[in-house]
Motif scaffolding. Structure first.
Motif, PDB file in Angstrom:
ATOM      1  N   VAL A   1       0.841  -1.187   0.000  1.00 25.59           N
ATOM      2  CA  VAL A   1       0.000   0.000   0.000  1.00 25.59           C
ATOM      3  C   VAL A   1       0.875   1.235   0.000  1.00 25.59           C
ATOM      4  N   GLN A   2       0.311   2.315  -0.505  1.00 27.01           N
ATOM      5  CA  GLN A   2       1.024   3.585  -0.482  1.00 27.01           C
ATOM      6  C   GLN A   2       0.781   4.274   0.855  1.00 27.01           C
ATOM      7  N   PRO A   3       1.681   5.090   1.272  1.00 27.05           N
ATOM      8  CA  PRO A   3       1.470   5.853   2.512  1.00 27.05           C
ATOM      9  C   PRO A   3       0.133   6.591   2.443  1.00 27.05           C
ATOM     10  N   GLY A   4      -0.658   6.460   3.515  1.00 30.29           N
ATOM     11  CA  GLY A   4      -1.950   7.122   3.559  1.00 30.29           C
ATOM     12  C   GLY A   4      -3.117   6.269   3.120  1.00 30.29           C
ATOM     13  N   GLU A   5      -2.855   5.188   2.378  1.00 27.22           N
ATOM     14  CA  GLU A   5      -3.938   4.289   1.995  1.00 27.22           C
ATOM     15  C   GLU A   5      -4.335   3.420   3.171  1.00 27.22           C
ATOM     16  N   SER A   6      -5.576   2.975   3.197  1.00 23.79           N
ATOM     17  CA  SER A   6      -6.047   2.139   4.298  1.00 23.79           C
ATOM     18  C   SER A   6      -5.913   0.666   3.953  1.00 23.79           C
ATOM     19  N   LEU A   7      -5.808  -0.132   5.020  1.00 30.29           N
ATOM     20  CA  LEU A   7      -5.680  -1.583   4.868  1.00 30.29           C
ATOM     21  C   LEU A   7      -6.337  -2.240   6.065  1.00 30.29           C
ATOM     22  N   ARG A   8      -6.972  -3.377   5.833  1.00 32.96           N
ATOM     23  CA  ARG A   8      -7.624  -4.086   6.931  1.00 32.96           C
ATOM     24  C   ARG A   8      -7.108  -5.511   6.996  1.00 32.96           C
ATOM     25  N   LEU A   9      -6.512  -5.847   8.117  1.00 32.67           N
ATOM     26  CA  LEU A   9      -6.010  -7.193   8.332  1.00 32.67           C
ATOM     27  C   LEU A   9      -7.055  -8.019   9.072  1.00 32.67           C
ATOM     28  N   SER A  10      -7.101  -9.304   8.733  1.00 35.11           N
ATOM     29  CA  SER A  10      -8.036 -10.227   9.372  1.00 35.11           C
ATOM     30  C   SER A  10      -7.272 -11.389   9.992  1.00 35.11           C
ATOM     31  N   CYS A  11      -7.872 -11.949  11.012  1.00 36.49           N
ATOM     32  CA  CYS A  11      -7.278 -13.111  11.670  1.00 36.49           C
ATOM     33  C   CYS A  11      -8.405 -14.030  12.121  1.00 36.49           C
ATOM     34  N   VAL A  12      -8.276 -15.303  11.828  1.00 34.32           N
ATOM     35  CA  VAL A  12      -9.242 -16.281  12.303  1.00 34.32           C
ATOM     36  C   VAL A  12      -8.517 -17.348  13.101  1.00 34.32           C
ATOM     37  N   VAL A  13      -9.095 -17.717  14.211  1.00 30.05           N
ATOM     38  CA  VAL A  13      -8.537 -18.754  15.075  1.00 30.05           C
ATOM     39  C   VAL A  13      -9.469 -19.960  15.044  1.00 30.05           C
ATOM     40  N   SER A  14      -8.938 -21.112  14.751  1.00 26.11           N
ATOM     41  CA  SER A  14      -9.738 -22.332  14.726  1.00 26.11           C
ATOM     42  C   SER A  14      -9.186 -23.328  15.725  1.00 26.11           C
ATOM     43  N   GLY A  15     -10.031 -24.270  16.113  1.00 27.14           N
ATOM     44  CA  GLY A  15      -9.605 -25.317  17.032  1.00 27.14           C
ATOM     45  C   GLY A  15      -9.808 -24.999  18.495  1.00 27.14           C
ATOM     46  N   THR A  16     -10.243 -23.788  18.784  1.00 25.73           N
ATOM     47  CA  THR A  16     -10.529 -23.401  20.159  1.00 25.73           C
ATOM     48  C   THR A  16     -11.380 -22.139  20.132  1.00 25.73           C
ATOM     49  N   SER A  17     -11.985 -21.815  21.236  1.00 25.36           N
ATOM     50  CA  SER A  17     -12.713 -20.561  21.361  1.00 25.36           C
ATOM     51  C   SER A  17     -11.845 -19.550  22.071  1.00 25.36           C
ATOM     52  N   PHE A  18     -11.754 -18.342  21.547  1.00 28.21           N
ATOM     53  CA  PHE A  18     -10.928 -17.333  22.215  1.00 28.21           C
ATOM     54  C   PHE A  18     -11.787 -16.282  22.918  1.00 28.21           C
TER      55      PHE A  18
ATOM     56  N   ASP B   1     -14.765 -10.336  16.886  1.00 30.40           N
ATOM     57  CA  ASP B   1     -16.092 -10.948  16.893  1.00 30.40           C
ATOM     58  C   ASP B   1     -15.921 -12.321  17.529  1.00 30.40           C
ATOM     59  N   ASN B   2     -16.353 -12.454  18.769  1.00 30.92           N
ATOM     60  CA  ASN B   2     -16.154 -13.705  19.494  1.00 30.92           C
ATOM     61  C   ASN B   2     -16.988 -14.848  18.909  1.00 30.92           C
ATOM     62  N   THR B   3     -18.090 -14.523  18.238  1.00 22.45           N
ATOM     63  CA  THR B   3     -18.930 -15.581  17.672  1.00 22.45           C
ATOM     64  C   THR B   3     -18.277 -16.219  16.441  1.00 22.45           C
ATOM     65  N   ARG B   4     -17.342 -15.482  15.829  1.00 27.53           N
ATOM     66  CA  ARG B   4     -16.674 -15.983  14.622  1.00 27.53           C
ATOM     67  C   ARG B   4     -15.199 -16.292  14.867  1.00 27.53           C
ATOM     68  N   ASN B   5     -14.756 -16.087  16.110  1.00 28.01           N
ATOM     69  CA  ASN B   5     -13.339 -16.313  16.430  1.00 28.01           C
ATOM     70  C   ASN B   5     -12.431 -15.502  15.504  1.00 28.01           C
ATOM     71  N   MET B   6     -12.789 -14.247  15.295  1.00 25.08           N
ATOM     72  CA  MET B   6     -12.014 -13.408  14.386  1.00 25.08           C
ATOM     73  C   MET B   6     -11.645 -12.076  15.040  1.00 25.08           C
ATOM     74  N   ILE B   7     -10.502 -11.560  14.652  1.00 31.12           N
ATOM     75  CA  ILE B   7     -10.124 -10.206  15.022  1.00 31.12           C
ATOM     76  C   ILE B   7      -9.614  -9.490  13.770  1.00 31.12           C
ATOM     77  N   TRP B   8      -9.665  -8.189  13.800  1.00 27.01           N
ATOM     78  CA  TRP B   8      -9.258  -7.366  12.664  1.00 27.01           C
ATOM     79  C   TRP B   8      -8.350  -6.231  13.134  1.00 27.01           C
ATOM     80  N   LEU B   9      -7.578  -5.721  12.217  1.00 26.44           N
ATOM     81  CA  LEU B   9      -6.788  -4.535  12.466  1.00 26.44           C
ATOM     82  C   LEU B   9      -6.998  -3.588  11.295  1.00 26.44           C
TER      83      LEU B   9
END
Length: 115
Positions: free
Chosen positions: A12-29, A72-80
């Motif tokens: 990405v270029q400086p100033g552009e936005s970006l969204r990172l995703s993370c999913v955890v499987s095999g356990t509930s976080f 989102d605890n129901t989906r075991n996901m976090i974002w940045l």
């Protein structure tokens, strides 16, 4: 078996936005504090943002006001959500529990900020 998978990185270029995703499987976080970390070449892995199991957040000074962590605890996901990224934000980004004991580390997702 617990598995952590990060995605959403890229160039990405400086100033552009970006969204990172993370999913955890095999356990509930849902009861764990979670976080995003990053590691730039030649540097140690550092904490970027944290979110408690109830949604309270905290940020490293270097990203406060620009990055937003969510979950989102129901989906075991976090974002940045990365707004106004800078060249110094270039790194491999990882998600994991905010404190030890950590889940097995994922491969991370590369973020490169460059014009």
């Amino acid at each position: 078996q617990v598995q952590v998978v990060e995605s959403g990185g890229g160039l990405v270029q400086p100033g552009e936005s970006l969204r990172l995703s993370c999913v955890v499987s095999g356990t509930s976080f849902s009861g764990r504090h979670m976080g995003w970390f990053r590691q730039a070449p030649g540097n140690q892995r550092e904490s970027v943002a944290r979110i408690t199991h109830t949604g309270a957040t905290a940020y490293a000074d270097s990203v406060a006001g620009r990055f937003t962590i969510s979950r989102d605890n129901t989906r075991n996901m976090i974002w940045l959500q990365m707004n106004s990224p800078k060249s110094e934000d270039t790194a491999v980004y990882y998600c994991n529990t905010a404190v030890e004991p950590h889940f097995p580390w994922g491969q991370g997702t590369q973020v490169t900020v460059s014009s």
